[in-house]
Design a protein around this motif. Structure first.
Motif, PDB file in Angstrom:
ATOM      1  N   GLU A 161       0.898  -1.515  -0.019  1.00  0.00           N
ATOM      2  CA  GLU A 161      -0.145  -0.208   0.197  1.00  0.00           C
ATOM      3  C   GLU A 161       1.040   1.347   0.107  1.00  0.00           C
ATOM      4  O   GLU A 161       0.889   1.527   1.162  1.00  0.00           O
ATOM      5  CB  GLU A 161      -1.008   0.087   1.023  1.00  0.00           C
ATOM      6  CG  GLU A 161      -1.820  -1.194   1.559  1.00  0.00           C
ATOM      7  CD  GLU A 161      -3.260  -0.801   2.071  1.00  0.00           C
ATOM      8  OE1 GLU A 161      -3.592   0.064   2.799  1.00  0.00           O
ATOM      9  OE2 GLU A 161      -3.935  -1.849   2.024  1.00  0.00           O
ATOM     10  N   GLY A 162       1.292   1.300  -0.999  1.00  0.00           N
ATOM     11  CA  GLY A 162       2.194   2.787  -0.953  1.00  0.00           C
ATOM     12  C   GLY A 162       3.995   3.060   0.211  1.00  0.00           C
ATOM     13  O   GLY A 162       4.452   3.887  -0.079  1.00  0.00           O
ATOM     14  N   ILE A 163       3.987   2.083   0.614  1.00  0.00           N
ATOM     15  CA  ILE A 163       5.607   1.539   1.302  1.00  0.00           C
ATOM     16  C   ILE A 163       5.937   0.760   1.659  1.00  0.00           C
ATOM     17  O   ILE A 163       5.813  -0.450   1.517  1.00  0.00           O
ATOM     18  CB  ILE A 163       4.642   2.288   3.138  1.00  0.00           C
ATOM     19  CG1 ILE A 163       4.229   1.058   3.996  1.00  0.00           C
ATOM     20  CG2 ILE A 163       4.068   3.351   3.035  1.00  0.00           C
ATOM     21  CD1 ILE A 163       4.077   1.206   5.296  1.00  0.00           C
ATOM     22  N   SER A 164       7.381   0.450   1.977  1.00  0.00           N
ATOM     23  CA  SER A 164       7.978  -0.713   1.904  1.00  0.00           C
ATOM     24  C   SER A 164       7.790  -1.329   2.948  1.00  0.00           C
ATOM     25  O   SER A 164       7.592  -1.579   4.356  1.00  0.00           O
ATOM     26  CB  SER A 164       9.705  -0.031   1.581  1.00  0.00           C
ATOM     27  OG  SER A 164      10.827   0.568   3.295  1.00  0.00           O
ATOM     28  N   VAL A 165       8.252  -2.208   3.228  1.00  0.00           N
ATOM     29  CA  VAL A 165       8.418  -3.593   4.186  1.00  0.00           C
ATOM     30  C   VAL A 165       8.804  -3.296   5.049  1.00  0.00           C
ATOM     31  O   VAL A 165       8.911  -3.472   6.210  1.00  0.00           O
ATOM     32  CB  VAL A 165       8.030  -5.089   3.014  1.00  0.00           C
ATOM     33  CG1 VAL A 165       8.215  -6.057   4.702  1.00  0.00           C
ATOM     34  CG2 VAL A 165       7.676  -5.673   2.623  1.00  0.00           C
ATOM     35  N   GLU A 166      10.115  -3.016   4.840  1.00  0.00           N
ATOM     36  CA  GLU A 166      11.184  -2.570   6.026  1.00  0.00           C
ATOM     37  C   GLU A 166      10.049  -1.752   6.761  1.00  0.00           C
ATOM     38  O   GLU A 166      10.371  -1.583   7.989  1.00  0.00           O
ATOM     39  CB  GLU A 166      12.446  -2.161   5.768  1.00  0.00           C
ATOM     40  CG  GLU A 166      13.125  -2.079   6.667  1.00  0.00           C
ATOM     41  CD  GLU A 166      14.893  -1.221   5.933  1.00  0.00           C
ATOM     42  OE1 GLU A 166      15.739  -1.622   6.877  1.00  0.00           O
ATOM     43  OE2 GLU A 166      15.069  -1.130   4.904  1.00  0.00           O
ATOM     44  N   ALA A 167       9.714  -0.457   6.025  1.00  0.00           N
ATOM     45  CA  ALA A 167       9.260   0.656   6.502  1.00  0.00           C
ATOM     46  C   ALA A 167       8.403  -0.006   8.020  1.00  0.00           C
ATOM     47  O   ALA A 167       7.650   1.031   8.857  1.00  0.00           O
ATOM     48  CB  ALA A 167       8.415   1.504   5.761  1.00  0.00           C
ATOM     49  N   TYR A 168       7.204  -0.734   7.066  1.00  0.00           N
ATOM     50  CA  TYR A 168       6.625  -1.314   7.442  1.00  0.00           C
ATOM     51  C   TYR A 168       6.110  -1.847   8.988  1.00  0.00           C
ATOM     52  O   TYR A 168       5.711  -2.220   9.882  1.00  0.00           O
ATOM     53  CB  TYR A 168       5.346  -2.239   6.207  1.00  0.00           C
ATOM     54  CG  TYR A 168       3.904  -2.537   7.000  1.00  0.00           C
ATOM     55  CD1 TYR A 168       3.239  -1.908   6.941  1.00  0.00           C
ATOM     56  CD2 TYR A 168       4.135  -3.818   7.609  1.00  0.00           C
ATOM     57  CE1 TYR A 168       1.903  -2.208   7.363  1.00  0.00           C
ATOM     58  CE2 TYR A 168       2.247  -4.280   7.910  1.00  0.00           C
ATOM     59  CZ  TYR A 168       1.081  -3.348   8.342  1.00  0.00           C
ATOM     60  OH  TYR A 168      -0.036  -3.813   8.476  1.00  0.00           O
ATOM     61  N   LEU A 169       7.829  -2.491   8.875  1.00  0.00           N
ATOM     62  CA  LEU A 169       8.063  -3.375   9.781  1.00  0.00           C
ATOM     63  C   LEU A 169       7.693  -2.572  11.167  1.00  0.00           C
ATOM     64  O   LEU A 169       8.306  -2.790  12.203  1.00  0.00           O
ATOM     65  CB  LEU A 169       9.441  -4.566   9.496  1.00  0.00           C
ATOM     66  CG  LEU A 169       9.210  -5.561   8.663  1.00  0.00           C
ATOM     67  CD1 LEU A 169       9.797  -6.083   8.352  1.00  0.00           C
ATOM     68  CD2 LEU A 169       8.370  -6.930   9.382  1.00  0.00           C
ATOM     69  N   HIS A 170       8.944  -1.208  10.619  1.00  0.00           N
ATOM     70  CA  HIS A 170       9.299  -0.235  12.129  1.00  0.00           C
ATOM     71  C   HIS A 170       7.800   0.446  12.143  1.00  0.00           C
ATOM     72  O   HIS A 170       8.485   1.024  13.022  1.00  0.00           O
ATOM     73  CB  HIS A 170      10.147   0.088  11.054  1.00  0.00           C
ATOM     74  CG  HIS A 170      11.466   0.257  11.678  1.00  0.00           C
ATOM     75  ND1 HIS A 170      11.918   0.145  12.068  1.00  0.00           N
ATOM     76  CD2 HIS A 170      11.975  -0.943  10.411  1.00  0.00           C
ATOM     77  CE1 HIS A 170      13.731  -0.844  12.068  1.00  0.00           C
ATOM     78  NE2 HIS A 170      14.012  -0.475  10.680  1.00  0.00           N
ATOM     79  N   TYR A 171       6.864   0.572  11.490  1.00  0.00           N
ATOM     80  CA  TYR A 171       5.661   0.927  11.605  1.00  0.00           C
ATOM     81  C   TYR A 171       5.024  -0.086  12.522  1.00  0.00           C
ATOM     82  O   TYR A 171       4.376   0.338  13.832  1.00  0.00           O
ATOM     83  CB  TYR A 171       4.999   0.848  10.297  1.00  0.00           C
ATOM     84  CG  TYR A 171       3.391   1.998  11.135  1.00  0.00           C
ATOM     85  CD1 TYR A 171       3.326   2.877  11.344  1.00  0.00           C
ATOM     86  CD2 TYR A 171       2.228   1.197  10.658  1.00  0.00           C
ATOM     87  CE1 TYR A 171       1.647   3.530  11.492  1.00  0.00           C
ATOM     88  CE2 TYR A 171       1.067   1.217  11.001  1.00  0.00           C
ATOM     89  CZ  TYR A 171       0.982   2.551  11.365  1.00  0.00           C
ATOM     90  OH  TYR A 171      -0.406   3.298  11.532  1.00  0.00           O
ATOM     91  N   LEU A 172       4.599  -1.116  12.783  1.00  0.00           N
ATOM     92  CA  LEU A 172       4.634  -2.239  13.878  1.00  0.00           C
ATOM     93  C   LEU A 172       5.107  -1.738  14.477  1.00  0.00           C
ATOM     94  O   LEU A 172       4.618  -2.039  16.177  1.00  0.00           O
ATOM     95  CB  LEU A 172       4.705  -3.847  12.959  1.00  0.00           C
ATOM     96  CG  LEU A 172       3.723  -3.772  11.434  1.00  0.00           C
ATOM     97  CD1 LEU A 172       3.849  -5.866  11.774  1.00  0.00           C
ATOM     98  CD2 LEU A 172       2.244  -3.675  11.784  1.00  0.00           C
ATOM     99  N   GLU A 173       6.515  -1.593  14.870  1.00  0.00           N
ATOM    100  CA  GLU A 173       7.265  -1.775  15.950  1.00  0.00           C
ATOM    101  C   GLU A 173       7.104  -0.643  16.440  1.00  0.00           C
ATOM    102  O   GLU A 173       6.864  -0.698  18.267  1.00  0.00           O
ATOM    103  CB  GLU A 173       8.983  -1.619  16.043  1.00  0.00           C
ATOM    104  CG  GLU A 173       9.570  -0.719  16.874  1.00  0.00           C
ATOM    105  CD  GLU A 173       9.593  -1.533  18.139  1.00  0.00           C
ATOM    106  OE1 GLU A 173      10.346  -0.834  19.222  1.00  0.00           O
ATOM    107  OE2 GLU A 173       9.274  -3.049  18.270  1.00  0.00           O
TER     108      GLU A 173
END
Length: 214
Positions: A161-173
């Protein structure tokens, strides 16, 4: 993928559990100490992670919506606000973006991954378990998932949805951190499973069911 193996014995390991508790309390205290801006709809933002190319930043804004609520239930039964609530936030090209961090949205992410690559889903499950125990937080408490895991995920899932998987993992953090801060503030024992651990292991459990591991 050897970097994802949990070498320590987790169950009934006093030294391991004490190390997790120490990291968890330091993270919570650091988050609580962050400055906030107490005008609803405005935030004092704090960046916790930035991608190497500078395209993405992930952090928290203070104060979150529960700061302005009077219906949050505390452990002792009374209702009031959560004075330490934060808003997990993603910036892309220096612009804060609206992103849904609800369980339904996270579960949909895992479902989408399962249709693309089963190994990627398994890696995500490992990362959720590792993060529940703060195994990928370095001495400075920065969340740093194993590089080979990130490389593999990037190779099969470039964006969600427009963001990198790495950024998403940090968002979950950031969501997990806010869960710990929330329940710690409200008087709950965050070492008993409430907060981060419950949040991330619920994700891992969903992935196991999706993969038919259990």
């Amino acid at each position: 993928m050897n970097s994802l193996r949990i070498q320590e014995k987790v169950s009934r390991n006093t030294d391991f559990n004490n190390a997790v508790k120490y990291k968890k309390i330091r993270l919570i205290e650091n988050a609580i100490a962050l400055n906030g801006y107490n005008v609803q709809g405005s935030f004092d933002f704090h960046t916790m992670w930035e991608s190497k190319d500078g395209k993405y930043r992930v952090g928290v804004g203070k104060y979150g919506k529960e700061y302005y609520s009077d219906s949050i239930r505390w452990k002792d039964g009374h209702k009031g606000n959560n004075p330490n609530d934060m808003r997990p936030t993603i910036w892309k090209d220096d612009a804060a973006i609206e992103f849904d961090g609800s369980f339904d949205h996270v579960f949909n992410f895992f479902q989408q991954v399962s249709k693309i690559d089963s190994r990627a889903l398994e890696i995500l499950g490992c990362l959720m378990v590792r993060n529940a125990y703060l195994l990928d937080h370095d001495d400075s408490l920065q969340y740093a998932p194993p590089a080979e895991a990130i490389e593999y995920l990037n190779s099969v899932i470039s964006e969600y949805e427009g963001i990198s998987v790495e950024a998403y993992l940090h968002y979950l953090e950031m969501i997990a951190l806010n869960e710990d801060v929330k329940y710690y503030t409200l008087g709950y024992d965050v070492h008993s499973g409430t907060g981060r651990k419950n949040n991330l292991l619920t994700y891992a459990h969903l992935i196991c069911n999706r993969q038919d591991f259990i």
